[in-house]
Design a protein around this motif. Structure first.
Motif, PDB file in Angstrom:
ATOM      1  N   ILE A  11     -25.690  11.736 -31.681  1.00 56.38           N
ATOM      2  CA  ILE A  11     -25.731  12.138 -30.221  1.00 56.38           C
ATOM      3  C   ILE A  11     -24.501  11.287 -29.446  1.00 56.38           C
ATOM      4  O   ILE A  11     -24.668  10.082 -28.982  1.00 56.38           O
ATOM      5  CB  ILE A  11     -27.116  12.131 -29.553  1.00 56.38           C
ATOM      6  N   SER A  12     -23.220  11.686 -29.824  1.00 57.14           N
ATOM      7  CA  SER A  12     -22.359  10.877 -29.372  1.00 57.14           C
ATOM      8  C   SER A  12     -21.824  11.017 -28.002  1.00 57.14           C
ATOM      9  O   SER A  12     -20.869  10.206 -27.508  1.00 57.14           O
ATOM     10  CB  SER A  12     -20.981  10.755 -30.723  1.00 57.14           C
ATOM     11  N   TRP A  13     -22.412  11.999 -27.334  1.00 57.20           N
ATOM     12  CA  TRP A  13     -21.904  12.008 -25.675  1.00 57.20           C
ATOM     13  C   TRP A  13     -23.299  11.794 -25.111  1.00 57.20           C
ATOM     14  O   TRP A  13     -24.330  12.502 -25.509  1.00 57.20           O
ATOM     15  CB  TRP A  13     -21.139  13.192 -25.454  1.00 57.20           C
ATOM     16  N   GLY A  14     -23.336  11.171 -23.915  1.00 54.49           N
ATOM     17  CA  GLY A  14     -24.369  11.191 -23.152  1.00 54.49           C
ATOM     18  C   GLY A  14     -24.226  11.277 -21.807  1.00 54.49           C
ATOM     19  O   GLY A  14     -23.510  12.105 -21.195  1.00 54.49           O
ATOM     20  N   LEU A  15     -24.803  10.256 -20.995  1.00 54.83           N
ATOM     21  CA  LEU A  15     -24.982  10.347 -19.505  1.00 54.83           C
ATOM     22  C   LEU A  15     -23.415  10.456 -19.079  1.00 54.83           C
ATOM     23  O   LEU A  15     -23.214  11.185 -18.091  1.00 54.83           O
ATOM     24  CB  LEU A  15     -25.458   9.216 -18.933  1.00 54.83           C
ATOM     25  N   TYR A  16     -22.589   9.819 -19.629  1.00 52.54           N
ATOM     26  CA  TYR A  16     -21.382   9.988 -18.831  1.00 52.54           C
ATOM     27  C   TYR A  16     -20.810  11.268 -19.028  1.00 52.54           C
ATOM     28  O   TYR A  16     -20.135  11.648 -17.986  1.00 52.54           O
ATOM     29  CB  TYR A  16     -19.996   9.170 -19.888  1.00 52.54           C
ATOM     30  N   ILE A  17     -20.682  11.965 -20.073  1.00 47.91           N
ATOM     31  CA  ILE A  17     -20.183  13.288 -20.257  1.00 47.91           C
ATOM     32  C   ILE A  17     -21.135  14.136 -19.380  1.00 47.91           C
ATOM     33  O   ILE A  17     -20.937  15.287 -18.796  1.00 47.91           O
ATOM     34  CB  ILE A  17     -20.238  13.829 -21.697  1.00 47.91           C
ATOM     35  N   ILE A  18     -22.287  14.030 -19.360  1.00 48.02           N
ATOM     36  CA  ILE A  18     -23.377  15.007 -18.394  1.00 48.02           C
ATOM     37  C   ILE A  18     -22.948  14.735 -16.985  1.00 48.02           C
ATOM     38  O   ILE A  18     -22.758  15.740 -16.263  1.00 48.02           O
ATOM     39  CB  ILE A  18     -24.844  14.160 -18.441  1.00 48.02           C
ATOM     40  N   CYS A  19     -22.520  13.421 -16.597  1.00 43.95           N
ATOM     41  CA  CYS A  19     -22.169  13.184 -15.040  1.00 43.95           C
ATOM     42  C   CYS A  19     -20.821  13.923 -14.901  1.00 43.95           C
ATOM     43  O   CYS A  19     -20.561  14.204 -13.853  1.00 43.95           O
ATOM     44  CB  CYS A  19     -22.321  11.760 -14.866  1.00 43.95           C
ATOM     45  N   PHE A  20     -19.874  13.871 -15.761  1.00 41.55           N
ATOM     46  CA  PHE A  20     -18.675  14.426 -15.721  1.00 41.55           C
ATOM     47  C   PHE A  20     -18.691  15.930 -15.389  1.00 41.55           C
ATOM     48  O   PHE A  20     -18.376  16.556 -14.450  1.00 41.55           O
ATOM     49  CB  PHE A  20     -17.796  14.352 -17.031  1.00 41.55           C
ATOM     50  N   GLU A  30     -25.656   2.503 -19.004  1.00 43.64           N
ATOM     51  CA  GLU A  30     -25.265   4.018 -18.623  1.00 43.64           C
ATOM     52  C   GLU A  30     -26.066   4.445 -17.134  1.00 43.64           C
ATOM     53  O   GLU A  30     -25.243   5.125 -16.322  1.00 43.64           O
ATOM     54  CB  GLU A  30     -25.833   4.827 -19.634  1.00 43.64           C
ATOM     55  N   TRP A  31     -27.252   3.802 -17.012  1.00 43.94           N
ATOM     56  CA  TRP A  31     -27.802   4.171 -15.759  1.00 43.94           C
ATOM     57  C   TRP A  31     -27.234   3.552 -14.544  1.00 43.94           C
ATOM     58  O   TRP A  31     -27.050   4.083 -13.407  1.00 43.94           O
ATOM     59  CB  TRP A  31     -29.274   3.899 -15.656  1.00 43.94           C
ATOM     60  N   SER A  32     -26.840   2.228 -14.980  1.00 46.62           N
ATOM     61  CA  SER A  32     -26.059   1.617 -13.717  1.00 46.62           C
ATOM     62  C   SER A  32     -24.844   2.382 -13.274  1.00 46.62           C
ATOM     63  O   SER A  32     -24.512   2.403 -12.032  1.00 46.62           O
ATOM     64  CB  SER A  32     -25.787  -0.051 -14.075  1.00 46.62           C
ATOM     65  N   ILE A  33     -23.879   2.831 -14.432  1.00 42.60           N
ATOM     66  CA  ILE A  33     -22.842   3.282 -14.141  1.00 42.60           C
ATOM     67  C   ILE A  33     -22.874   4.747 -13.515  1.00 42.60           C
ATOM     68  O   ILE A  33     -22.245   5.202 -12.391  1.00 42.60           O
ATOM     69  CB  ILE A  33     -21.919   3.508 -15.371  1.00 42.60           C
ATOM     70  N   LEU A  34     -24.035   5.510 -13.637  1.00 41.06           N
ATOM     71  CA  LEU A  34     -24.363   6.616 -12.999  1.00 41.06           C
ATOM     72  C   LEU A  34     -24.535   6.468 -11.518  1.00 41.06           C
ATOM     73  O   LEU A  34     -24.191   6.942 -10.774  1.00 41.06           O
ATOM     74  CB  LEU A  34     -25.684   7.285 -13.767  1.00 41.06           C
ATOM     75  N   ALA A  35     -25.688   5.273 -11.406  1.00 39.65           N
ATOM     76  CA  ALA A  35     -25.872   5.081  -9.872  1.00 39.65           C
ATOM     77  C   ALA A  35     -24.641   4.734  -9.168  1.00 39.65           C
ATOM     78  O   ALA A  35     -24.383   4.888  -8.060  1.00 39.65           O
ATOM     79  CB  ALA A  35     -26.752   3.868  -9.963  1.00 39.65           C
TER      80      ALA A  35
END
Lengths: 243, 473
Positions: free
Chosen positions: B77-86, B411-416
């Motif tokens: 699962i090589s893409w995660g929150l970053y691509i979701i937020c994108f 990842e959660w911190s960068i999302l926040a």
């Protein structure tokens, strides 16, 4: 490449982890937990299992090279798909595109022994590994140039893997030379996920190790081991994200 | 007036609506109030946002030092929150296009008091969303390889082209209607105003004097941008979907993805503008100008898009589910009864069906009802992207056990931090610029019709503002 699954018993008979994988790791200093040629164990329709050694399928219509935004992965005129880790930006769209799960990412500092860092980097050799870039089986063109077979072919104790040139129509496992097109036709060879149209250059002859006396109901293979102790972080680097 | 050879704009150069002077003065006072000064609460809010952003920068510095190993993504699962937020932020950027361009093109007038906010969301969401592919890169310092070695065969390059085009276009489209308002600010600034403010408004107003010639030029430019921005917006989310749909993985290998993503983008864009206008209306006391009319009309649009979203989901799952080809049984199992089932059913029932019902039912079709529906839609559309990315990657390609993904604190911190950055830019903007397009509201809309005047029975019906006398298109 032709992989004769009739000859592959996942190295059960030698009582070791798959020797193709281990030789590949040793030759390429493949960072843990990368198994560029991985021996999958797949269920058979009538029960029991078969072993499927799976290198990069070296597609003739490769999804990965189409997707790469910077041309860091590319097909060579000799007919292999390589990666230039000095150009790769680590976007991983090629990993999304590969339908065979044959691409590996250096999530952190690559767990490699110190001597790997001494090598002169070349996409045909992929050593040393670079953090934040993608790696995979390269079909060992640096060995082919020297007139030798890839590490996995050399290491297979049963001679199950044949390597050669499609244009010369010849392949060898080290002890036998076969006429490639005749050999795959006579043995009804197939390719993985043929329906996707990726046109792999790896052909499989169906089987479950019967020619080396394996009973398909004898399941399991020994776990792959990395011959060096490096990178304490590699434990948290499992490919499936667990742990 | 004529624009080019065949285009004409319906609005004459002079003001059509005769706004009462007292109403107009109150509107200007109200909208321009934040520009004059602000309280400690505003600064505390900015400080809070800056702390969150600083924390996210610290988290990103850990990622720069150690690599993506500090994130939860791994090979399978090589893409995660970053691509979701994108995908999420690029999605809500479609708010501006829908409200400003499509509604303006159809000559609606009720949205004029919220177009500025919608255009603002577009620009800020694009700025924040476009950061994520770079945050996700394993070698961010090689970003210039995209320009040196860029290949137009790659969907990532299409994204870069489409998003930069859209960002440029929507920045122009945000700026154009601001010019008369900048001039208004320039003219209203008292002698005690700070020098930088006087300089800023005078420069940004581009010597606007409200003459017929200026108006013609402005409206011509706005008409061109309004028409150009619509296909650009459609192209943006189409190519965003193509970073998934161009792969051979089972749930992503779909021809419906382009249209599905555009619909989802507009759906979440409507929800985002509803939430933002509710917040700004409350904080800046704009109740007189952003009334039930705007909420209910946007609610109708949201309701219409719940049906479109249901249709796309039906198309996708009925067609693949009927055939149950390789990979589909696993995908259906994980979505409907497996580990992703709570998210999947919240997405379908909680963020599409429920908002639709809230809008459909007259007693819940209120300001707060529409806001609740919008919040549900926004959360659900973030989850939808999670299901597409994580669910899509989780379907095994070879005989191995399904992989797992749990986002890490980085990842959660960068999302926040991304949400804080979004809020920060909006907050600063609301302090520096009028968040309501004053001249358009004054000249083309006038005072909001009072719903009671139409009778209680008619209160739930679609409110339209004063219509143009005659379409000259």
């Amino acid at each position: 490449m032709i992989i004769d699954l009739r000859q592959c018993d996942g190295c059960q008979s030698v009582g070791k982890p798959p020797q193709c994988t281990e030789a590949c790791i040793g030759g390429h200093y493949a960072p843990e937990p990368m198994e560029w040629i991985q021996v999958y164990e797949a269920d058979l329709p009538g029960g029991g299992t078969q072993f499927i050694p799976t290198p990069c399928q070296q597609c003739q219509n490769p999804p990965c090279t189409n997707l790469c935004p910077v041309g860091a992965t590319f097909s060579t005129p000799e007919g292999v798909v390589l990666i230039d880790q000095e150009r790769c930006i680590g976007c991983r769209i090629c990993m999304e595109g590969c339908p065979y799960d044959r691409r590996f990412f250096n999530w952190g500092e690559p767990p490699q022994p110190a001597e790997a860092k001494l090598a002169q980097y070349d996409p045909e050799n992929e050593s040393p590994a670079y953090k934040g870039t993608v790696m995979k089986c390269d079909f060992c063109p640096h060995l082919a140039r020297a007139g030798r077979r890839p590490y996995c072919v050399q290491a297979c104790p049963n001679g199950a893997i044949y390597y050669g040139d499609l244009e010369e129509d010849l392949a060898t496992n080290g002890s036998h030379v076969v006429a490639f097109s005749r050999f795959i036709s006579e043995n009804a060879a197939y390719r993985l996920k043929e329906h996707l149209g990726t046109e792999p250059r790896v052909f499989y002859i169906p089987g479950s190790g019967q020619q080396v006396g394996r009973d398909p109901r004898r399941v399991g293979r020994k776990a792959t081991e990395w011959p060096w102790q490096v990178a304490p972080g590699s434990a948290q680097w499992r490919r499936d994200g667990a742990g | 007036m004529r624009v080019g050879a065949g285009w004409s704009v319906s609005e004459p150069a002079q003001a059509r609506v005769h706004a009462p002077a007292e109403w107009r003065e109150r509107l200007e006072q109200r909208v321009l109030a934040p520009l004059a000064g602000t309280g400690w609460r505003y600064w505390a809010w900015l400080a809070f946002l800056l702390v969150v952003i600083a924390w996210a920068l610290y988290a990103y510095s850990r990622q720069l030092e150690y690599g993506l190993i500090v994130a939860g993504v791994r090979d399978r699962i090589s893409w995660g929150l970053y691509i979701i937020c994108f995908v999420f932020f690029i999605g809500i950027s479609h708010a501006g296009t829908l409200l400003s361009a499509i509604l303006r093109a159809t000559k609606a007038r009720w949205q004029l008091s919220i177009t500025r906010m919608a255009e603002l969301i577009t620009v800020v969401a694009l700025l924040v969303g476009a950061l994520f592919p770079f945050i996700d890169m394993g070698r961010p310092e090689r970003i210039f390889n995209l320009f040196i070695f860029g290949r137009w065969q790659s969907p990532l390059m299409w994204d870069i082209l489409a998003i930069t085009t859209y960002l440029t276009g929507s920045t122009i489209y945000l700026y154009l209607p601001l010019i008369p308002d900048f001039a208004r600010c320039r003219d209203r600034l008292g002698p005690t105003a700070a020098r930088w403010k006087r300089w800023f408004f005078a420069t940004a107003a581009l010597d606007w004097n409200g003459s017929a010639e200026h108006r013609q030029t402005l409206e011509a430019a706005m008409t061109i941008m309004m028409i150009v921005i619509i296909p650009v917006a459609v192209s943006v989310h189409t190519v965003v979907s193509w970073i998934f749909a161009m792969s051979l993985r089972e749930p992503m290998n779909s021809t419906v993805f382009g249209a599905y993503f555009v619909a989802g983008a507009i759906y979440s864009g409507i929800a985002a503008i509803i939430v933002l206008m509710a917040v700004l209306r409350k904080l800046l006391h704009l109740e007189e100008y952003i009334t039930r009319t705007q909420f209910v009309n946007l609610g109708y649009l949201l309701g219409a898009f719940t049906l479109i979203m249901l249709y796309f989901n039906l198309s996708e799952y009925a067609v693949t589910g009927y055939k149950m080809a390789e990979g589909t049984p696993f995908n259906f199992q994980q979505l409907m009864v497996g580990p992703l089932a709570p998210l999947f059913w919240f997405y379908i029932l909680g963020s599409i069906a429920l908002p639709g019902l809230i809008i459909l039912y007259p007693r819940t079709r209120t300001v707060s009802g529409v806001v609740v529906a919008a919040v549900l839609a926004l959360v659900g559309m973030w989850i939808e992207r999670y299901l597409i990315v994580v669910g899509g990657f989780r379907v095994p390609l070879m005989p191995y056990q399904p992989a797992s993904y749990s986002p890490t604190w980085v990842e959660w911190s960068i999302l926040a931090g991304a949400f804080a950055l979004f809020a920060l830019i909006i907050s600063v903007f609301a302090q520096l610029f009028p968040v309501v397009s004053l001249w358009e509201v004054i000249e083309h809309r006038g005072p909001e019709p009072v719903p009671e005047a139409a009778g209680v029975r008619g209160a739930g019906r679609l409110q339209v503002g004063p219509l143009p006398e005659r379409s000259t298109l």
